[in-house]
Design a protein around this motif. Structure first.
Motif, PDB file in Angstrom:
ATOM      1  N   MET A 189       3.032   3.917   3.982  1.00 46.46           N
ATOM      2  CA  MET A 189       3.827   2.726   3.713  1.00 46.46           C
ATOM      3  C   MET A 189       5.256   3.155   3.401  1.00 46.46           C
ATOM      4  SD  MET A 189       1.326   0.452   1.270  1.00 46.46           S
ATOM      5  CE  MET A 189      -0.261  -0.185   1.842  1.00 46.46           C
ATOM      6  N   LEU A 190       6.222   2.450   3.981  1.00 41.58           N
ATOM      7  CA  LEU A 190       7.639   2.762   3.792  1.00 41.58           C
ATOM      8  C   LEU A 190       8.338   1.504   3.319  1.00 41.58           C
ATOM      9  CD1 LEU A 190       7.492   4.563   7.121  1.00 41.58           C
ATOM     10  CD2 LEU A 190       8.347   5.781   5.128  1.00 41.58           C
ATOM     11  N   ALA A 191       8.789   1.506   2.059  1.00 42.86           N
ATOM     12  CA  ALA A 191       9.353   0.314   1.432  1.00 42.86           C
ATOM     13  C   ALA A 191      10.797   0.561   1.038  1.00 42.86           C
ATOM     14  CB  ALA A 191       8.545  -0.075   0.204  1.00 42.86           C
ATOM     15  N   GLY A 192      11.695  -0.280   1.529  1.00 42.36           N
ATOM     16  CA  GLY A 192      13.084  -0.239   1.113  1.00 42.36           C
ATOM     17  C   GLY A 192      13.381  -1.381   0.153  1.00 42.36           C
ATOM     18  N   GLY A 193      13.820  -1.079  -1.067  1.00 42.44           N
ATOM     19  CA  GLY A 193      14.166  -2.115  -2.035  1.00 42.44           C
ATOM     20  C   GLY A 193      13.006  -3.040  -2.339  1.00 42.44           C
ATOM     21  N   THR A 194      13.274  -4.358  -2.314  1.00 40.20           N
ATOM     22  CA  THR A 194      12.234  -5.331  -2.619  1.00 40.20           C
ATOM     23  C   THR A 194      11.248  -5.506  -1.462  1.00 40.20           C
ATOM     24  OG1 THR A 194      13.743  -7.111  -1.975  1.00 40.20           O
ATOM     25  CG2 THR A 194      13.576  -6.596  -4.326  1.00 40.20           C
ATOM     26  N   GLY A 195      11.425  -4.747  -0.396  1.00 41.08           N
ATOM     27  CA  GLY A 195      10.386  -4.652   0.627  1.00 41.08           C
ATOM     28  C   GLY A 195       9.099  -4.077   0.065  1.00 41.08           C
ATOM     29  N   LEU A 196       9.177  -3.574  -1.159  1.00 42.12           N
ATOM     30  CA  LEU A 196       7.981  -3.099  -1.853  1.00 42.12           C
ATOM     31  C   LEU A 196       6.984  -4.225  -2.110  1.00 42.12           C
ATOM     32  CD1 LEU A 196       6.382  -0.995  -3.566  1.00 42.12           C
ATOM     33  CD2 LEU A 196       7.824  -1.683  -5.510  1.00 42.12           C
ATOM     34  N   ALA A 197       7.465  -5.458  -2.295  1.00 41.87           N
ATOM     35  CA  ALA A 197       6.612  -6.556  -2.763  1.00 41.87           C
ATOM     36  C   ALA A 197       5.357  -6.754  -1.906  1.00 41.87           C
ATOM     37  CB  ALA A 197       7.414  -7.841  -2.870  1.00 41.87           C
ATOM     38  N   PRO A 198       5.471  -6.969  -0.587  1.00 43.54           N
ATOM     39  CA  PRO A 198       4.248  -7.183   0.183  1.00 43.54           C
ATOM     40  C   PRO A 198       3.367  -5.950   0.260  1.00 43.54           C
ATOM     41  CG  PRO A 198       6.133  -7.001   1.640  1.00 43.54           C
ATOM     42  CD  PRO A 198       6.680  -7.083   0.242  1.00 43.54           C
ATOM     43  N   LEU A 199       3.962  -4.763   0.192  1.00 39.91           N
ATOM     44  CA  LEU A 199       3.164  -3.544   0.231  1.00 39.91           C
ATOM     45  C   LEU A 199       2.377  -3.374  -1.062  1.00 39.91           C
ATOM     46  CD1 LEU A 199       5.638  -1.128   2.034  1.00 39.91           C
ATOM     47  CD2 LEU A 199       3.918  -2.655   2.995  1.00 39.91           C
ATOM     48  N   ARG A 200       2.967  -3.777  -2.182  1.00 40.00           N
ATOM     49  CA  ARG A 200       2.217  -3.757  -3.434  1.00 40.00           C
ATOM     50  C   ARG A 200       1.048  -4.733  -3.368  1.00 40.00           C
ATOM     51  NH1 ARG A 200       3.465  -6.701  -8.946  1.00 40.00           N
ATOM     52  NH2 ARG A 200       2.039  -5.631 -10.351  1.00 40.00           N
ATOM     53  N   SER A 201       1.275  -5.896  -2.781  1.00 39.35           N
ATOM     54  CA  SER A 201       0.191  -6.862  -2.610  1.00 39.35           C
ATOM     55  C   SER A 201      -0.950  -6.248  -1.816  1.00 39.35           C
ATOM     56  CB  SER A 201       0.732  -8.108  -1.898  1.00 39.35           C
ATOM     57  OG  SER A 201      -0.290  -9.046  -1.653  1.00 39.35           O
ATOM     58  N   ILE A 202      -0.612  -5.534  -0.753  1.00 40.06           N
ATOM     59  CA  ILE A 202      -1.639  -4.891   0.072  1.00 40.06           C
ATOM     60  C   ILE A 202      -2.344  -3.789  -0.707  1.00 40.06           C
ATOM     61  CG2 ILE A 202      -1.994  -3.469   2.125  1.00 40.06           C
ATOM     62  CD1 ILE A 202       0.262  -5.104   3.453  1.00 40.06           C
ATOM     63  N   LEU A 203      -1.592  -2.997  -1.472  1.00 41.49           N
ATOM     64  CA  LEU A 203      -2.219  -1.943  -2.280  1.00 41.49           C
ATOM     65  C   LEU A 203      -3.260  -2.528  -3.229  1.00 41.49           C
ATOM     66  CD1 LEU A 203       0.822   0.312  -3.264  1.00 41.49           C
ATOM     67  CD2 LEU A 203      -1.096   0.954  -1.782  1.00 41.49           C
ATOM     68  N   LEU A 204      -2.913  -3.620  -3.882  1.00 47.35           N
ATOM     69  CA  LEU A 204      -3.849  -4.236  -4.816  1.00 47.35           C
ATOM     70  C   LEU A 204      -5.067  -4.791  -4.077  1.00 47.35           C
ATOM     71  CD1 LEU A 204      -1.304  -6.073  -7.144  1.00 47.35           C
ATOM     72  CD2 LEU A 204      -2.502  -3.916  -7.569  1.00 47.35           C
ATOM     73  N   GLU A 205      -4.846  -5.271  -2.859  1.00 46.08           N
ATOM     74  CA  GLU A 205      -5.957  -5.805  -2.066  1.00 46.08           C
ATOM     75  C   GLU A 205      -6.905  -4.690  -1.629  1.00 46.08           C
ATOM     76  OE1 GLU A 205      -8.261  -8.722  -0.266  1.00 46.08           O
ATOM     77  OE2 GLU A 205      -6.460  -9.065  -1.470  1.00 46.08           O
ATOM     78  N   ILE A 206      -6.356  -3.588  -1.089  1.00 46.02           N
ATOM     79  CA  ILE A 206      -7.241  -2.530  -0.596  1.00 46.02           C
ATOM     80  C   ILE A 206      -7.869  -1.738  -1.739  1.00 46.02           C
ATOM     81  CG2 ILE A 206      -6.019  -2.347   1.594  1.00 46.02           C
ATOM     82  CD1 ILE A 206      -4.677   0.169   0.634  1.00 46.02           C
ATOM     83  N   SER A 207      -7.330  -1.852  -2.948  1.00 48.18           N
ATOM     84  CA  SER A 207      -7.956  -1.172  -4.092  1.00 48.18           C
ATOM     85  C   SER A 207      -9.343  -1.745  -4.378  1.00 48.18           C
ATOM     86  CB  SER A 207      -7.076  -1.289  -5.337  1.00 48.18           C
ATOM     87  OG  SER A 207      -7.049  -2.611  -5.841  1.00 48.18           O
ATOM     88  N   ARG A 208      -9.612  -2.944  -3.862  1.00 44.73           N
ATOM     89  CA  ARG A 208     -10.920  -3.572  -4.060  1.00 44.73           C
ATOM     90  C   ARG A 208     -11.966  -3.054  -3.074  1.00 44.73           C
ATOM     91  NH1 ARG A 208      -8.329  -9.685  -4.074  1.00 44.73           N
ATOM     92  NH2 ARG A 208      -7.135  -9.507  -6.035  1.00 44.73           N
ATOM     93  N   ARG A 209     -11.534  -2.294  -2.073  1.00 45.75           N
ATOM     94  CA  ARG A 209     -12.483  -1.788  -1.080  1.00 45.75           C
ATOM     95  C   ARG A 209     -13.340  -0.685  -1.683  1.00 45.75           C
ATOM     96  NH1 ARG A 209      -8.764  -1.259   4.461  1.00 45.75           N
ATOM     97  NH2 ARG A 209      -7.986  -3.416   4.429  1.00 45.75           N
ATOM     98  N   PRO A 210     -14.582  -0.539  -1.206  1.00 45.94           N
ATOM     99  CA  PRO A 210     -15.433   0.545  -1.711  1.00 45.94           C
ATOM    100  C   PRO A 210     -14.815   1.922  -1.493  1.00 45.94           C
ATOM    101  CG  PRO A 210     -16.730  -1.062  -0.479  1.00 45.94           C
ATOM    102  CD  PRO A 210     -15.295  -1.418  -0.267  1.00 45.94           C
TER     103      PRO A 210
END
Length: 261
Positions: free
Chosen positions: A123-144
């Motif tokens: 994942m490559l995030a510039g500035g507040t482009g972090l926001a959707p990537l953080r959302s995805i990180l929290l989502e995939i953290s629920r995976r087994p």
């Protein structure tokens, strides 16, 4: 993150499904960046998507923002907003938002996501482009079995990495996540940012842990990423330069998903 039409122009919509959310927190982290937390209706977006928001300060305008939290049945939302030069909505959100403000939300859209069978993600995030990537990180953290994930966060200087403390703590909770800060200069600007000074903490990455250069520079030195799924999000210039460098160094274009151009 700004997507879609210029935020200084009105967007005339038909009658889309609309949800309401009330501001419960407004935290200004830098002179030009704020985190806004809301609670209200459940908004059926997918982690990584953006939505259109309408704020009471400018009821005739809509602006696209990406939630920084995964979808929540209890109606919690979080947005990271940076002032866009000449932008009416972004400036008002950063400077004028107050608890109790009611936002109207519509039109979830976007294709940033991590496939269920992905094993290695960059994942490559510039500035507040972090926001959707953080959302995805929290989502995939629920995976087994979450995929091995490297998150590169870019800024002009260390002070520009507004979420470094949160990401530093997150790496301690998620063993499959590696965060790499990238700065164009290791030296902060000489002028004082009172908002930064008011929320400065001792948790975060040291300067000697940061790579120097742009995100495009860093990916250019990595060589082809032939077996990774790659997500890019940031300003139009950062996104275009990073994607171009990825493809120039042999990364398959079909492995790249992006927002910001």
């Amino acid at each position: 993150m700004t997507l879609g039409p210029d935020e200084t122009g009105e967007i005339h919509l038909g009658a889309p499904t609309e949800w309401a959310a009330t501001v419960v927190g407004h935290h200004r982290l830098r002179h030009d960046i704020a985190v806004v937390r809301l609670i209200g209706d459940y908004v059926p977006f997918v982690a990584g998507q953006s939505v259109e928001v309408q704020i009471p300060q400018h009821p005739g305008l809509r602006r696209r923002l990406s939630p920084a939290l995964a979808p929540s049945r209890d109606g919690k939302l979080e947005f990271h907003v940076r002032t866009v030069p000449g932008g009416w909505c972004s400036g008002s959100i950063v400077a004028d938002t107050q608890p109790g403000d009611e936002w109207r939300i519509t039109d979830p859209a976007g294709w940033l996501s991590v496939d269920n069978d992905a094993t290695d993600v960059v994942m490559l995030a510039g500035g507040t482009g972090l926001a959707p990537l953080r959302s995805i990180l929290l989502e995939i953290s629920r995976r087994p079995e979450p995929p091995r994930t490297h998150l590169f966060i870019g800024g002009r200087s260390p002070r520009d990495l507004y979420a470094s403390d949160m990401l530093y703590l997150l790496t301690g909770e998620l063993p499959w996540l590696t965060v790499v800060p990238v700065v164009e200069s290791p030296d902060d600007p000489t002028w004082e940012d009172p908002w930064y000074e008011s929320c400065r903490v001792d948790v975060g990455f040291d300067v000697d842990e940061m790579l120097e250069g742009t995100l495009a520079d860093v990916v250019g030195e990595m060589g082809p990423l032939e077996h990774h799924q790659i997500l890019v999000c940031g300003s139009p210039g950062m996104t275009t330069a990073t994607i171009d460098r990825l493809i120039q160094t042999g990364t398959p274009a079909e492995a790249i998903r992006y927002e910001g151009v």
